[in-house]
Design an enzyme around this catalytic site. Structure first.
Site, PDB file in Angstrom:
ATOM      1  N   GLU A 155      -2.314  -7.509   6.741  1.00 29.18           N
ATOM      2  CA  GLU A 155      -1.018  -7.526   7.431  1.00 29.18           C
ATOM      3  C   GLU A 155      -1.065  -8.518   8.588  1.00 29.18           C
ATOM      4  O   GLU A 155      -2.138  -8.909   9.073  1.00 29.18           O
ATOM      5  CB  GLU A 155      -0.701  -6.106   7.939  1.00 29.18           C
ATOM      6  CG  GLU A 155       0.622  -5.944   8.680  1.00 29.18           C
ATOM      7  CD  GLU A 155       1.828  -6.295   7.836  1.00 29.18           C
ATOM      8  OE1 GLU A 155       2.109  -7.516   7.725  1.00 29.18           O
ATOM      9  OE2 GLU A 155       2.499  -5.387   7.315  1.00 29.18           O
TER      10      GLU A 155
ATOM     11  N   HIS B  39       0.819  -1.217   0.000  1.00 26.51           N
ATOM     12  CA  HIS B  39       0.000   0.000   0.000  1.00 26.51           C
ATOM     13  C   HIS B  39       0.853   1.268   0.000  1.00 26.51           C
ATOM     14  O   HIS B  39       2.048   1.241   0.348  1.00 26.51           O
ATOM     15  CB  HIS B  39      -0.914   0.014   1.225  1.00 26.51           C
ATOM     16  CG  HIS B  39      -0.153  -0.025   2.522  1.00 26.51           C
ATOM     17  ND1 HIS B  39       0.436   1.085   3.084  1.00 26.51           N
ATOM     18  CD2 HIS B  39       0.118  -1.057   3.350  1.00 26.51           C
ATOM     19  CE1 HIS B  39       1.038   0.750   4.205  1.00 26.51           C
ATOM     20  NE2 HIS B  39       0.872  -0.545   4.393  1.00 26.51           N
TER      21      HIS B  39
END
Length: 214
Positions: free
Chosen positions: A85, A12
């Site tokens: 994550e 990201h």
């Protein structure tokens, strides 16, 4: 003959917590202005690439990055929670300095990348659990989309697992590769197995941060 399956993994765009070197984990932190610009630049860099399927972590920082890439292509992003994550338990929300000060013994073991280590209060995911989640998904996507090209917009810890798996590196030990915000990281699978095609391509970006260690 085994068809070649290609996967581009993108971490990201930048967040304020990346700048502060604060552990995000599965806390949903938005992109900052620079991160939004990185996402736009990545979209432009990928316009000339064939992408058959686009998956994104459902955490906002990855989901927005994926959306910025998808819109000019006219493609949809498929949400995939398994691309989230690693869950860092009680370390989430802390800087490395704060985590070291509050939990010195566990932080030392964390830095040493103990594969079975959980976090204070036995929370979060161990490296073993995280590795199983991520690599299980990658192999499932390879089987589902054999011969296709995929884009996965995800997080730094995910890229760490993938690079180690593809290169045959252990979970333990310091990494010798970058995991930069919005870099292009290409892997491929064919009859010879997995290989890195290109890693850490940041030629489309104007400054980017590497992932925190461990």
């Amino acid at each position: 003959m085994t068809a070649t399956t290609r996967i581009c993994l993108v971490r990201h765009g930048e967040t304020t917590w990346n700048v502060d070197r604060r552990v995000q984990g599965q806390i949903d932190i938005p992109l900052n202005d620079h991160g939004l610009k990185q996402a736009q630049a990545t979209a432009q860099a990928l316009l000339g690439e064939r992408i058959d399927h686009l998956y994104g972590s459902d955490l906002g920082r990855a989901w927005v990055t994926a959306g910025r890439i998808a819109v000019p292509r006219g493609q949809a992003v498929m949400p995939e929670p398994l691309l989230r994550e690693r869950h860092y338990g009680a370390f989430q929300g802390l800087t490395y300095g704060e985590a070291r000060e509050r939990h010195p013994d566990i932080f030392q073991r964390f830095e040493a990348r103990e594969p079975a280590l959980r976090f204070p209060g036995d929370t979060g995911e161990s490296l073993i659990q995280f590795d199983a989640r991520i690599w299980g998904l990658v192999e499932a996507l390879r089987a589902r989309h054999a011969g296709h090209t995929l884009l996965l917009v995800t997080h730094g810890g995910v890229l760490d697992i993938v690079a180690r798996r593809v290169r045959g590196l252990p979970l333990t030990g310091k990494r010798d590769f970058d995991i930069a915000n919005c870099a292009l990281n290409w892997i491929a699978h064919d009859a010879g197995g997995w290989r890195i095609e290109r890693w850490g391509d940041v030629t489309h970006l104007d400054g980017t941060l590497d992932e925190l260690p461990a």
